[in-house]
Design a protein around this motif. Structure first.
Motif, PDB file in Angstrom:
ATOM      1  N   ALA A 110       0.762  -1.239   0.426  1.00 46.88           N
ATOM      2  CA  ALA A 110       0.354   0.373   0.179  1.00 46.88           C
ATOM      3  C   ALA A 110       0.944   1.263  -0.227  1.00 46.88           C
ATOM      4  N   GLU A 111       2.246   1.706   0.684  1.00 50.54           N
ATOM      5  CA  GLU A 111       2.756   2.232   1.101  1.00 50.54           C
ATOM      6  C   GLU A 111       3.307   2.878  -0.296  1.00 50.54           C
ATOM      7  N   LEU A 112       4.021   1.024  -0.768  1.00 56.15           N
ATOM      8  CA  LEU A 112       4.479   1.393  -2.106  1.00 56.15           C
ATOM      9  C   LEU A 112       3.715   2.581  -3.023  1.00 56.15           C
ATOM     10  N   LYS A 113       2.400   1.832  -3.317  1.00 51.97           N
ATOM     11  CA  LYS A 113       0.927   1.670  -4.337  1.00 51.97           C
ATOM     12  C   LYS A 113       1.258   3.451  -3.767  1.00 51.97           C
ATOM     13  N   SER A 114       1.312   4.158  -3.397  1.00 53.76           N
ATOM     14  CA  SER A 114       0.785   5.853  -2.444  1.00 53.76           C
ATOM     15  C   SER A 114       1.804   6.237  -3.705  1.00 53.76           C
ATOM     16  N   LEU A 115       3.360   5.796  -2.951  1.00 54.86           N
ATOM     17  CA  LEU A 115       4.278   6.430  -3.448  1.00 54.86           C
ATOM     18  C   LEU A 115       4.353   6.987  -4.899  1.00 54.86           C
ATOM     19  N   SER A 146       8.764   3.320 -12.524  1.00 58.57           N
ATOM     20  CA  SER A 146       8.372   3.484 -11.022  1.00 58.57           C
ATOM     21  C   SER A 146       9.598   2.185 -10.132  1.00 58.57           C
ATOM     22  N   THR A 147      10.663   1.805 -11.375  1.00 60.74           N
ATOM     23  CA  THR A 147      11.622   0.574 -10.776  1.00 60.74           C
ATOM     24  C   THR A 147      12.797   2.042  -9.876  1.00 60.74           C
ATOM     25  N   SER A 148      13.342   3.041 -10.975  1.00 64.09           N
ATOM     26  CA  SER A 148      13.331   3.887 -10.034  1.00 64.09           C
ATOM     27  C   SER A 148      13.261   4.468  -8.911  1.00 64.09           C
ATOM     28  N   SER A 199      -4.722   4.650 -11.921  1.00 64.23           N
ATOM     29  CA  SER A 199      -4.057   4.229 -10.404  1.00 64.23           C
ATOM     30  C   SER A 199      -4.266   2.505 -11.067  1.00 64.23           C
ATOM     31  N   LYS A 200      -4.332   2.306 -12.513  1.00 62.39           N
ATOM     32  CA  LYS A 200      -4.654   0.666 -12.132  1.00 62.39           C
ATOM     33  C   LYS A 200      -2.653   0.455 -13.071  1.00 62.39           C
ATOM     34  N   ILE A 201      -2.413   2.244 -13.547  1.00 59.22           N
ATOM     35  CA  ILE A 201      -1.300   1.127 -13.977  1.00 59.22           C
ATOM     36  C   ILE A 201       0.467   1.135 -12.215  1.00 59.22           C
ATOM     37  N   ALA A 202      -0.214   2.172 -11.277  1.00 65.53           N
ATOM     38  CA  ALA A 202       0.291   1.818 -10.485  1.00 65.53           C
ATOM     39  C   ALA A 202       0.437   0.637  -9.218  1.00 65.53           C
ATOM     40  N   ILE A 245       3.230  -1.844  -9.117  1.00 67.40           N
ATOM     41  CA  ILE A 245       3.935  -2.786  -8.006  1.00 67.40           C
ATOM     42  C   ILE A 245       3.419  -3.993  -7.891  1.00 67.40           C
ATOM     43  N   LEU A 246       2.843  -4.189  -7.654  1.00 68.52           N
ATOM     44  CA  LEU A 246       2.711  -6.492  -7.731  1.00 68.52           C
ATOM     45  C   LEU A 246       3.396  -6.572  -7.842  1.00 68.52           C
ATOM     46  N   PHE A 247       4.194  -5.812  -9.545  1.00 63.41           N
ATOM     47  CA  PHE A 247       5.406  -6.646 -10.069  1.00 63.41           C
ATOM     48  C   PHE A 247       6.171  -6.637  -9.473  1.00 63.41           C
TER      49      PHE A 247
END
Ligand code: GDP
Length: 696
Positions: free
Chosen positions: A352-357, A427-429, A610-613, A617-619
């Protein structure tokens, strides 16, 4: 059984690394003026040529020489413990090292207090502890500045103090009254109780004269004189020896010297009656004298160590509560703490934290795209040839959006920009940097924060673990969001959430634009700003905007003010558009339904981001984070335990002054305890010897 001198030398060497004033174990200090034969005496005791020679070779540092008798050893070995150089068998190399160490003291400093420590193990040496003192005498006489003379005298005096034994070297062919060594020894030891006189070059004077010197009448010393021949005369006339210094060296030279000396004193046995002669006897005498002196020092040394230990233990208790600490323990504790903190991080630094980031980052991208594609009011120059794009205001009014290709295309293009902006790398960076920052925070809650090198090493460890996975992760994230580049299905529930988000974002954007505008007003002054804005708007209506704006002064407005005015107009337009969009997205019936996405791009783009995030993050969670939490502790072990030497760990721990103090006090305590148990062992042996003697 090890003899007493050897054990005491061991104790002394043990204590050499700690500074103390009270513990003093005797050593034999060798002094003599240049050419008195000092080097030759030392070398014949050691049985090796090892001292640096050459014209003007003046000793600049004291050489502390420890000799250890190794009866069964096949070869002589030397070591420089402070330099961590061991098992040197080539004495020419030893000579070279001593030369370099000596020459490392700059000539203008003349002398250094820092002694060179060297140990020689050989079957031929007795257990002895000798000091070759810097050019005391020659420097005394030389034309040196007063401070330097003082410095040299201080250093020498320290070594010449009791309980040390002074070995004063004088040459037989120079009048003893002129012996600088004896003069110096008389100052330090006026009653002649600790001085042994060594008379060299006995072969150069008549035996009668030599005997007169050695019988100790003119300058009496309690321990007497020893006559020696430590070098074979180069062109010997008296004995007709075939040996010459040029033809023999090393061990051969030693044997030759021993033979020559032995024969000389044998041949002149009669003349030398009642004197002590020969290097062999000198060695024996030194051993005996040192042993006696060591025995005398035993109790005072025991007492001094005891006192020192008590003081150290007390300090250790008071300051560190008797808590043991070694550099290894310190490092291990800190790395363990860091690993534990990393484990905890894996729980709270959740998906959740990562996703909001990531969502925040994407929100910013969405806002930029909206600003660029939707909220940017084109400067519509009336009556000009510029193609005027439909105004965003029209978008809310369209009743049947389904047929409107312009707005359809606009949203499709904007969405495509969003999905194709390189989310894999972004997202990786983002997550990589966030994790590295988290790790840095973790370091700050451990004691590692006080160690700049360790801090950098931890950061490196995190970066290298994450870096190893960077490209493959970025590619795979990019792959898994690929479907969104073609089709995006949105559920009603998702639309609802995104609508709320979009309203929030619009409100925030509006607030920020308002803030900037108000700031500008405050900066320029409301009235002045209004004046320049009115002027600019009028110009705009007169269609001569470009022309006049470029002239330097316009109606008394400075170019800077004109710039601010343009900024204010831009902000006013942006604010009015944002207000309109905010109200529309928030209240319009149209924005309630996902079917109307073309009229509500703010909501739709939010849903897409949202979907992309989520997908990213899942991955990332599987691919990057799990890997990190598994490999980071291993990388830490590698960096801090496998790759660091004992010395590096020690240097690391001692970077922190408080830890340094703790560790050093512990080391001092350990050393003193060790010395204490050793000296108690020696004392116990002495006691049994004594009772044996008493009863026998
Ligand atoms: P240092 O300057 O006091 O260290 O003296 P050295 O040991 O270098 O000796 C000075 C010179 O005296 C050298 O040329 C040695 O060969 C020589 N020498 C030293 N001891 C003796 C000795 O017992 N007999 C003779 N004949 N020459 C010696």
């Amino acid at each position: 059984m090890m003899n007493l001198t050897r054990q005491m030398i061991e104790i002394r060497n043990l204590l050499a690394s700690i500074d103390h004033d009270t513990i003093k174990l005797p050593s034999i200090v060798v002094i003599g003026s240049q050419s008195s034969g000092k080097s030759s005496v030392l070398e014949s005791i050691v049985g090796q040529e090892f001292l640096p020679k050459g014209s003007n070779m003046v000793t600049r540092r004291p050489i502390e020489l420890t000799l250890i008798n190794t009866p069964d050893a096949a070869a002589d070995v030397a070591e420089f413990p402070a330099l961590k150089m061991h098992n040197l068998t080539d004495f020419q190399q030893v000579q070279k090292i001593l030369f370099d160490l000596n020459m490392a003291v700059p000539e203008h400093e003349c002398i250094s207090n820092d002694p060179i420590q060297i140990t020689v193990r050989s079957p031929r040496v007795p257990d002895l502890s000798l000091v070759d003192l810097p050019g005391y005498i020659q420097v005394e006489a030389a034309d040196q500045p007063i401070e330097l003379k003082q410095k040299i005298r201080q250093l020498c005096n320290r070594y010449l103090e009791a309980p040390n034994i002074i070995l004063a070297i004088s040459a037989a062919d120079v009048d003893l009254a002129n012996s600088a060594a004896l003069r110096a020894s008389r100052v330090a030891d006026p009653r002649g109780e600790r001085t042994i006189g060594v008379v060299t070059k006995v072969d150069l004077v008549q035996p009668e004269l030599a005997t007169a010197i050695l019988t100790n009448r003119k300058y009496p010393l309690k321990m007497g004189y020893v006559g020696v021949i430590t070098k074979i005369p180069t062109a010997n006339k008296t004995s007709g020896s075939l040996f010459s210094r040029k033809t023999v060296s090393g061990y051969q030279a030693y044997v030759a010297q021993q033979n020559f000396e032995y024969n000389y004193f044998k041949e002149n046995k009669e003349e030398f009656t009642g004197t002590t002669t020969g290097t062999r006897n000198l060695k024996k005498k030194l051993m005996k004298v040192l042993e006696k002196s060591m025995t005398a020092s035993l109790r005072p040394t025991h007492f001094a160590i005891q006192q020192e230990l008590e003081e150290t233990s007390y300090q250790f208790k008071v300051e560190f509560n008797d808590r043991p600490l070694t550099p290894q323990m310190y490092l291990a504790n800190n790395i363990d703490a860091l690993k534990l903190a990393t484990k905890e991080l894996s729980h709270h630094f959740s998906r959740a934290e990562l996703k909001s980031l990531l969502k925040n980052e994407l929100d910013q991208k969405v806002l930029n795209l909206l600003a660029e594609r939707y909220w940017n009011k084109p400067f519509s120059l009336k009556n000009s040839n510029v193609v005027v794009e439909p105004d965003l205001r029209e978008l809310s009014q369209i009743s049947n959006i389904d047929d409107d290709t312009y707005w359809h295309k606009k949203l499709d293009l904007t969405t495509s920009s969003l999905t194709k902006l390189g989310v894999g790398r972004l997202s990786t960076s983002l997550i990589t940097n966030a994790l590295v920052a988290e790790v840095e925070n973790l370091v700050d809650i451990t004691q590692l924060r006080n160690h700049p090198m360790a801090k950098a090493a931890v950061k490196d460890a995190a970066k290298s673990v994450l870096g190893a996975k960077y490209y493959s992760t970025a590619d795979q994230v990019e792959n898994c969001i690929k479907p969104y580049k073609y089709e995006i299905e949105i559920e009603d529930r998702e639309w609802q959430t995104s609508k709320e988000n979009a309203v929030k974002l619009l409100k925030e954007e509006l607030r920020q634009a308002d803030d900037v505008y108000n700031y500008l007003k405050k900066l320029i002054g409301g009235r002045k700003l209004q004046q320049v804005v009115t002027y600019l708007e009028k110009l705009n209506q007169n269609q001569s905007l470009d022309l006049d704006l470029n002239s330097k002064e316009a109606l008394g407005f400075s170019p800077q003010l004109i710039e601010k005015g343009k900024e204010a107009i831009f902000l006013k337009d942006r604010i009015s558009l944002l207000k309109m969009r905010y109200l529309f997205v928030k209240n319009s019936k149209k924005c309630k339904k996902k079917e109307n996405k073309y009229q509500c791009p703010e909501i739709f783009l939010d849903a897409v981001s949202s979907k992309i995030a989520s997908t990213s993050i899942l991955f990332l969670n599987v691919e990057l984070l799990s890997d990190f939490y598994y490999n980071f502790p291993r990388e830490l072990d590698l960096k801090f335990f496998t790759n660091l030497t004992k010395e590096e760990i020690e240097r690391f721990a001692k970077e922190d002054p408080k830890i340094k103090k703790h560790i050093e006090l512990q080391e001092r305590k350990d050393l003193l305890e060790n010395a204490m148990s050793k000296i108690e062992g020696v004392l116990a042996i002495q006691r049994t010897k004594k009772t044996g003697n008493d009863s026998g």
